[in-house]
Design a protein around this motif. Structure first.
Motif, PDB file in Angstrom:
ATOM      1  N   LEU A  10       0.860  -1.174   0.000  1.00 50.48           N
ATOM      2  CA  LEU A  10       0.000   0.000   0.000  1.00 50.48           C
ATOM      3  C   LEU A  10       0.897   1.224   0.000  1.00 50.48           C
ATOM      4  N   ARG A  11       0.650   2.146  -0.907  1.00 50.66           N
ATOM      5  CA  ARG A  11       1.502   3.326  -1.037  1.00 50.66           C
ATOM      6  C   ARG A  11       0.649   4.601  -1.103  1.00 50.66           C
ATOM      7  N   GLY A  12       0.946   5.516  -0.182  1.00 50.90           N
ATOM      8  CA  GLY A  12       0.297   6.822  -0.208  1.00 50.90           C
ATOM      9  C   GLY A  12      -1.199   6.794  -0.018  1.00 50.90           C
ATOM     10  N   ARG A  22     -13.279   2.684  -0.726  1.00 50.19           N
ATOM     11  CA  ARG A  22     -12.336   3.067  -1.769  1.00 50.19           C
ATOM     12  C   ARG A  22     -11.431   4.165  -1.246  1.00 50.19           C
ATOM     13  N   ALA A  23     -10.145   4.025  -1.480  1.00 54.37           N
ATOM     14  CA  ALA A  23      -9.198   5.068  -1.089  1.00 54.37           C
ATOM     15  C   ALA A  23      -9.368   6.285  -1.984  1.00 54.37           C
ATOM     16  N   ASP A  24      -9.155   7.474  -1.416  1.00 53.00           N
ATOM     17  CA  ASP A  24      -9.171   8.704  -2.200  1.00 53.00           C
ATOM     18  C   ASP A  24      -7.837   8.928  -2.903  1.00 53.00           C
ATOM     19  N   ASP A  25      -6.764   8.427  -2.270  1.00 51.23           N
ATOM     20  CA  ASP A  25      -5.416   8.592  -2.840  1.00 51.23           C
ATOM     21  C   ASP A  25      -4.657   7.278  -2.673  1.00 51.23           C
ATOM     22  N   GLY A  26      -3.597   7.138  -3.461  1.00 49.65           N
ATOM     23  CA  GLY A  26      -2.676   6.034  -3.279  1.00 49.65           C
ATOM     24  C   GLY A  26      -2.979   4.819  -4.138  1.00 49.65           C
ATOM     25  N   THR A  27      -2.138   3.821  -3.980  1.00 53.07           N
ATOM     26  CA  THR A  27      -2.240   2.610  -4.797  1.00 53.07           C
ATOM     27  C   THR A  27      -2.204   1.359  -3.928  1.00 53.07           C
ATOM     28  N   ILE A  28      -2.837   0.293  -4.449  1.00 50.03           N
ATOM     29  CA  ILE A  28      -2.845  -1.021  -3.807  1.00 50.03           C
ATOM     30  C   ILE A  28      -2.238  -2.016  -4.778  1.00 50.03           C
ATOM     31  N   GLU A  29      -1.242  -2.754  -4.294  1.00 51.29           N
ATOM     32  CA  GLU A  29      -0.666  -3.848  -5.074  1.00 51.29           C
ATOM     33  C   GLU A  29      -0.802  -5.142  -4.281  1.00 51.29           C
TER      34      GLU A  29
END
Length: 503
Positions: free
Chosen positions: A10-12, A58-65
């Motif tokens: 998880l980033r940002g 749902r996230a407003d910002d960032g990425t999920i890998e």
């Protein structure tokens, strides 16, 4: 062994609600084949982050890998399809169904409902040492087996990344040890476990990596091989780890609450409580230890007038209150911190100032004569939020919008207001961080010193030992042992709680 590809990155991550920043620039990396602990105080953003990873929000910002693949998870169904499963703190099981039926419910397309499903459940149980019997009724399972059943449910659906939210909250020490054996088997088989807990000694015992959150952001990581509980507590809340230890005795000779041979029978004639007798004096904390489901809830509900005993008598001071209604007991000075804060402690869709009145609507500052005192309730809600560090945008915030820990702090603050003579406290610090835990312990110790009589029911055995003047163990609706907190150990209590030799 962990693989080179991380299970989760998880980033940002950022998530905002009206008036609240729940997550801000959160980073989290879970190595494949590891147990990763996530810790943080209440309101730190852990629950929001897990809901994002599990597709609930749902996230407003960032990425999920996940497994090196960047994803946008729109629902739990999509999360499950990508190998993410979540076991919630409050079990989601149907007591009237079997183990097999609970596991296949909603997942019938995977292996059917017959021999193929049975074989897969047996394989999972044998592989990870769960010891589950497919035809066992869930209502006959203990808490530890229900925990394993919840884990088996997500494994059955193909999860290789398992989120566990406070999985040891209701387990005795021996059951925690057994769960950790299961988690190590999961890890050794290549699964990844995200372990959320407030119990720092358990985090250090089971985790391969630790991430700490504070006020919506990640503030650091720690290596459990070298970190200490004190260091983790300081990262979480900026202070040392609190202790529940109580100093001098304040027990008086005045009996505030007494049960005389109380028996409670269900509609089928079975005893839920059998000839229970107890006596709590002014200035005393009487602790009750027991594996969940052994009569603690029925004991509390009987004292609070929610159930009428079949036999026996209850006295409050000099009054026989056996047949009193809950409102009468409340007005007579019994405070009540319920085990289930959502069911018995809060109106989730109502604002905090209305929740301040709940159970105390006929008393000051919530009432003036026969009328509701809206301004008094609002003013006192502001006081409770300040005194108990309840984090919310304001007194008009609905209770549902608060984290579980902040909901609990609000209830404790409400029930400690108004100078009760007796406090019935069921798991008063369940789901709260070390900072809030310390504050609640301080309030209980201070009220005890002022003469409050407390019936304390807790699954945290260190809490029971630290706060109580006497501890009684309940098993199958009977008291089976009385212990001195000065000499008893958690292992002693665990043995009595699970049917070992009584004291």
């Amino acid at each position: 062994m962990p693989s080179e590809v991380d299970a989760v990155r998880l980033r940002g991550i950022g998530k905002r609600f009206p008036g609240v920043i729940a997550n801000h620039d959160v980073d989290l990396t879970i190595r494949a084949g590891t147990v990763h602990a996530l810790i943080g105080e209440n309101g730190a953003g852990k629950s929001t982050l897990m809901k994002i990873l599990y597709g609930v929000q749902r996230a407003d910002d960032g990425t999920i890998e996940i497994g090196g693949q960047q994803l946008v998870l729109k629902s739990p169904t999509e999360a499950i399809e990508h190998g993410v499963g979540m076991v919630f703190q409050h079990f989601m099981l149907a007591d009237n169904l079997t183990v097999l039926e609970n596991i296949v419910l909603g997942a019938e397309k995977l292996h059917g409902i017959g021999d193929k499903a049975r074989a897969e459940i047996t394989r999972i149980s044998d592989t990870y040492g769960f010891g589950l019997r497919p035809d066992a009724l869930v209502e006959n399972l203990g808490v530890a087996d229900r925990q394993r059943l919840e884990i088996a449910k997500v494994l059955y659906r193909g999860a290789s990344i398992i989120i566990l939210d406070e999985p040891t909250a209701v387990l005795v020490p021996q059951e925690v040890d057994a769960l950790f054996v299961n988690l190590r088997e999961l890890r050794n088989a290549g699964n990844s476990v995200l372990f959320i807990s407030h119990k720092l000694d358990e985090v250090l015992a089971i985790a391969d990596d630790i991430t700490v959150m504070r006020r919506g952001a990640t503030v650091g990581t720690a290596d459990p091989k070298t970190a200490t509980k004190r260091e983790l507590a300081e990262l979480m809340v900026g202070s040392e780890l609190p202790s529940p230890a109580t100093a001098d005795s304040t027990v008086t000779d005045t009996v505030e609450l007494e049960l005389h041979d109380v028996t409670l029978t269900d509609e089928f004639g079975r005893d839920l409580l059998t000839k229970l007798s107890l006596r709590i004096h002014r200035g005393e904390v009487l602790g009750i230890a027991g594996v969940e489901g052994n009569g603690q809830a029925e004991l509390v509900e009987t004292i609070m007038g929610m159930r009428i005993p079949t036999h026996g008598r209850i006295t409050l001071g000099a009054e026989d209150v056996t047949h009193w209604h809950t409102r009468q007991l409340r007005e007579a000075g019994i405070g009540y911190i319920p085990e289930d804060r959502h069911r018995h402690g809060l109106l989730l869709d109502s604002p905090l100032w209305e929740n301040r009145m709940l159970g105390h609507q006929t008393e000051a500052p919530n009432a003036k004569g026969p009328w509701i005192n809206r301004s008094g309730a609002r003013t006192d809600t502001t006081r409770i939020m300040a005194d108990y560090d309840v984090r919310a945008p304001g007194i008009d915030t609905p209770a549902r919008a608060l984290s579980g820990g902040n909901q609990q702090k609000f209830i404790v603050g409400r029930e400690m207001s108004g100078s009760p003579v007796v406090l019935i406290a069921s798991h008063p610090t369940r789901g709260v961080d070390v900072g809030a835990q310390a504050a609640i312990w301080d309030h209980i110790r201070h009220a005890r010193a002022e003469g409050l009589a407390v019936l304390l029911i807790s699954a945290d055995l260190d809490e029971l030992i630290g706060l109580s003047d006497t501890i009684q163990v309940i098993l199958r609706g009977n008291f089976v042992g009385t212990f001195d907190p000065a000499t008893v150990t958690p292992q002693d209590l665990g043995t009595a709680m699970t049917g070992g030799e009584a004291a």
